[in-house]
Motif scaffolding. Structure first.
Motif, PDB file in Angstrom:
ATOM      1  N   THR A 134      -7.610   1.120  -1.311  1.00  0.00           N
ATOM      2  CA  THR A 134      -8.735   2.067  -1.355  1.00  0.00           C
ATOM      3  C   THR A 134      -9.089   2.544   0.053  1.00  0.00           C
ATOM      4  N   VAL A 135      -9.106   1.617   1.003  1.00  0.00           N
ATOM      5  CA  VAL A 135      -9.380   1.955   2.407  1.00  0.00           C
ATOM      6  C   VAL A 135      -8.333   2.957   2.905  1.00  0.00           C
ATOM      7  N   ALA A 136      -7.066   2.664   2.608  1.00  0.00           N
ATOM      8  CA  ALA A 136      -5.975   3.549   3.046  1.00  0.00           C
ATOM      9  C   ALA A 136      -6.064   4.909   2.360  1.00  0.00           C
ATOM     10  N   PHE A 137      -6.399   4.910   1.065  1.00  0.00           N
ATOM     11  CA  PHE A 137      -6.484   6.151   0.287  1.00  0.00           C
ATOM     12  C   PHE A 137      -7.571   7.068   0.849  1.00  0.00           C
ATOM     13  N   GLN A 138      -8.759   6.485   1.077  1.00  0.00           N
ATOM     14  CA  GLN A 138      -9.861   7.284   1.617  1.00  0.00           C
ATOM     15  C   GLN A 138      -9.540   7.780   3.027  1.00  0.00           C
ATOM     16  N   THR A 139      -8.962   6.903   3.830  1.00  0.00           N
ATOM     17  CA  THR A 139      -8.646   7.253   5.219  1.00  0.00           C
ATOM     18  C   THR A 139      -7.617   8.370   5.275  1.00  0.00           C
TER      19      THR A 139
ATOM     20  N   GLY B  40     -17.162  -3.987   8.491  1.00  0.00           N
ATOM     21  CA  GLY B  40     -16.513  -3.308   9.614  1.00  0.00           C
ATOM     22  C   GLY B  40     -15.018  -3.114   9.476  1.00  0.00           C
ATOM     23  N   TYR B  41     -14.440  -3.527   8.350  1.00  0.00           N
ATOM     24  CA  TYR B  41     -12.977  -3.387   8.186  1.00  0.00           C
ATOM     25  C   TYR B  41     -12.545  -1.920   8.182  1.00  0.00           C
ATOM     26  N   GLN B  42     -13.235  -1.112   7.375  1.00  0.00           N
ATOM     27  CA  GLN B  42     -12.909   0.325   7.347  1.00  0.00           C
ATOM     28  C   GLN B  42     -13.154   0.962   8.720  1.00  0.00           C
ATOM     29  N   THR B  43     -14.220   0.543   9.393  1.00  0.00           N
ATOM     30  CA  THR B  43     -14.540   1.039  10.735  1.00  0.00           C
ATOM     31  C   THR B  43     -13.363   0.789  11.683  1.00  0.00           C
ATOM     32  N   ALA B  44     -12.827  -0.431  11.613  1.00  0.00           N
ATOM     33  CA  ALA B  44     -11.707  -0.816  12.481  1.00  0.00           C
ATOM     34  C   ALA B  44     -10.475   0.045  12.196  1.00  0.00           C
ATOM     35  N   VAL B  45     -10.220   0.324  10.919  1.00  0.00           N
ATOM     36  CA  VAL B  45      -9.073   1.165  10.553  1.00  0.00           C
ATOM     37  C   VAL B  45      -9.250   2.572  11.141  1.00  0.00           C
ATOM     38  N   LEU B  46     -10.463   3.106  11.052  1.00  0.00           N
ATOM     39  CA  LEU B  46     -10.740   4.437  11.624  1.00  0.00           C
ATOM     40  C   LEU B  46     -10.540   4.429  13.141  1.00  0.00           C
ATOM     41  N   LEU B  47     -10.986   3.365  13.787  1.00  0.00           N
ATOM     42  CA  LEU B  47     -10.848   3.257  15.245  1.00  0.00           C
ATOM     43  C   LEU B  47      -9.377   3.143  15.655  1.00  0.00           C
ATOM     44  N   GLU B  48      -8.578   2.447  14.837  1.00  0.00           N
ATOM     45  CA  GLU B  48      -7.136   2.333  15.115  1.00  0.00           C
ATOM     46  C   GLU B  48      -6.461   3.714  15.113  1.00  0.00           C
ATOM     47  N   LEU B  49      -7.048   4.643  14.337  1.00  0.00           N
ATOM     48  CA  LEU B  49      -6.481   5.995  14.263  1.00  0.00           C
ATOM     49  C   LEU B  49      -6.972   6.900  15.394  1.00  0.00           C
ATOM     50  N   GLY B  50      -7.797   6.328  16.286  1.00  0.00           N
ATOM     51  CA  GLY B  50      -8.275   7.106  17.432  1.00  0.00           C
ATOM     52  C   GLY B  50      -9.508   7.948  17.135  1.00  0.00           C
ATOM     53  N   ALA B  51     -10.170   7.664  16.005  1.00  0.00           N
ATOM     54  CA  ALA B  51     -11.390   8.407  15.676  1.00  0.00           C
ATOM     55  C   ALA B  51     -12.555   7.938  16.542  1.00  0.00           C
ATOM     56  N   VAL B  52     -13.491   8.858  16.771  1.00  0.00           N
ATOM     57  CA  VAL B  52     -14.763   8.509  17.420  1.00  0.00           C
ATOM     58  C   VAL B  52     -15.729   8.261  16.256  1.00  0.00           C
TER      59      VAL B  52
ATOM     60  N   VAL C 279       0.834  -1.206   0.000  1.00  0.00           N
ATOM     61  CA  VAL C 279       0.000   0.000   0.000  1.00  0.00           C
ATOM     62  C   VAL C 279       0.874   1.264   0.000  1.00  0.00           C
ATOM     63  N   ALA C 280       1.961   1.221   0.748  1.00  0.00           N
ATOM     64  CA  ALA C 280       2.895   2.354   0.780  1.00  0.00           C
ATOM     65  C   ALA C 280       3.541   2.561  -0.593  1.00  0.00           C
ATOM     66  N   ALA C 281       3.878   1.454  -1.247  1.00  0.00           N
ATOM     67  CA  ALA C 281       4.506   1.530  -2.573  1.00  0.00           C
ATOM     68  C   ALA C 281       3.558   2.143  -3.607  1.00  0.00           C
ATOM     69  N   LYS C 282       2.255   2.043  -3.342  1.00  0.00           N
ATOM     70  CA  LYS C 282       1.257   2.620  -4.261  1.00  0.00           C
ATOM     71  C   LYS C 282       0.996   4.098  -3.969  1.00  0.00           C
TER      72      LYS C 282
ATOM     73  N   VAL D 175      -1.843   5.698   9.078  1.00  0.00           N
ATOM     74  CA  VAL D 175      -2.744   4.886   8.242  1.00  0.00           C
ATOM     75  C   VAL D 175      -2.085   3.549   7.921  1.00  0.00           C
ATOM     76  N   LEU D 176      -0.813   3.587   7.562  1.00  0.00           N
ATOM     77  CA  LEU D 176      -0.090   2.348   7.248  1.00  0.00           C
ATOM     78  C   LEU D 176      -0.015   1.436   8.482  1.00  0.00           C
ATOM     79  N   LYS D 177       0.155   2.047   9.646  1.00  0.00           N
ATOM     80  CA  LYS D 177       0.211   1.277  10.896  1.00  0.00           C
ATOM     81  C   LYS D 177      -1.144   0.590  11.161  1.00  0.00           C
ATOM     82  N   ALA D 178      -2.226   1.317  10.858  1.00  0.00           N
ATOM     83  CA  ALA D 178      -3.572   0.748  11.042  1.00  0.00           C
ATOM     84  C   ALA D 178      -3.791  -0.437  10.106  1.00  0.00           C
ATOM     85  N   ILE D 179      -3.340  -0.304   8.850  1.00  0.00           N
ATOM     86  CA  ILE D 179      -3.455  -1.414   7.877  1.00  0.00           C
ATOM     87  C   ILE D 179      -2.664  -2.618   8.383  1.00  0.00           C
ATOM     88  N   GLU D 180      -1.539  -2.317   8.996  1.00  0.00           N
ATOM     89  CA  GLU D 180      -0.677  -3.384   9.528  1.00  0.00           C
ATOM     90  C   GLU D 180      -1.293  -4.054  10.762  1.00  0.00           C
ATOM     91  N   LYS D 181      -2.156  -3.335  11.441  1.00  0.00           N
ATOM     92  CA  LYS D 181      -2.690  -3.830  12.715  1.00  0.00           C
ATOM     93  C   LYS D 181      -4.031  -4.579  12.605  1.00  0.00           C
TER      94      LYS D 181
END
Length: 213
Positions: free
Chosen positions: A68-73, A92-104, A18-21, A28-34
């Motif tokens: 796409t999830v990373a791009f939008q996020t 819920g995958y995108q939801t989880a990525v948002l939560l990893e970033l500390g979003a409410v 994703v980073a290479a793209k 965001v990359l850390k959230a994808i990794e997590k």
């Protein structure tokens, strides 16, 4: 529901792809990794979970491609505590990525079976959205407006006005607009009545369903 060292290694590789793209936001990359993506898809696809591809999740919906999830996020530029409205909870995958970033996170889902399934599933993984709502995404969620950011995870034939009106000044709406192929569009609210609009390339999404009743 196992998350093994092998899975973690595959996620690390996925974050590198994703980073290479072109994704540069380290958080965001850390959230994808997590986020354990393999747990969000049908076990028959498990071997493919960490490829950069979309997959069906039932109810004629898909889990978006990680890029796409990373791009939008990344476009939302989330800082911890930001109030984010997600239109289209899906699995819920995108939801989880948002939560990893500390979003409410407040998230609206139109499909009853997905709503029920994801409402039970996310907390099992330790992901707690502020509120999951069964309803019409075109209407947003006025009860909690305004939002720092709004993300739409399905193709919208037009930009729903209620979503623009529910943004804070300075807030961002990320929405794929179009019928067959969508153009990723970013709106930033610059004042009570003004918005900046940027178009950021073509994507393909399942359609955003509207409550026709």
């Amino acid at each position: 529901m196992k998350d093994t060292f092998k899975h973690k290694g595959m996620r690390k590789k996925l974050a590198e792809i994703v980073a290479a793209k072109g994704i540069t936001d380290k958080k965001v990359l850390k959230a994808i990794e997590k986020v354990p993506r393999h747990l969000f898809i049908d076990s028959s696809f498990e071997d493919h979970a960490y490829q950069d591809k979309a997959f069906p999740i039932g109810a004629d919906q898909t889990i978006s491609q990680p890029y796409t999830v990373a791009f939008q996020t990344e476009l939302l530029e989330i800082t911890e505590g930001d109030k984010i409205l997600e239109i289209g909870t899906g699995c819920g995958y995108q939801t989880a990525v948002l939560l990893e970033l500390g979003a409410v996170v407040f998230s609206v889902e139109r499909q009853k079976e997905l709503f029920k399934k994801t409402s039970l599933f996310l907390p099992k993984l330790g992901y707690r959205a502020k509120k999951l709502i069964f309803g019409d995404g075109y209407k947003g969620f006025t009860a909690e407006a305004p939002f720092d950011g709004i993300i739409v995870t399905a193709g919208a034939p037009f930009v729903p006005k209620p979503l623009l009106s529910q943004l804070k000044v300075g807030g961002k709406l990320v929405i794929p607009v179009g019928e067959d192929i969508q153009v990723m569009t970013l709106f930033t609210r610059t004042s009570e009545k003004e918005f900046e609009k940027e178009e950021l390339g073509e994507f393909r999404f399942v359609p955003l369903l509207e409550d026709r009743n």
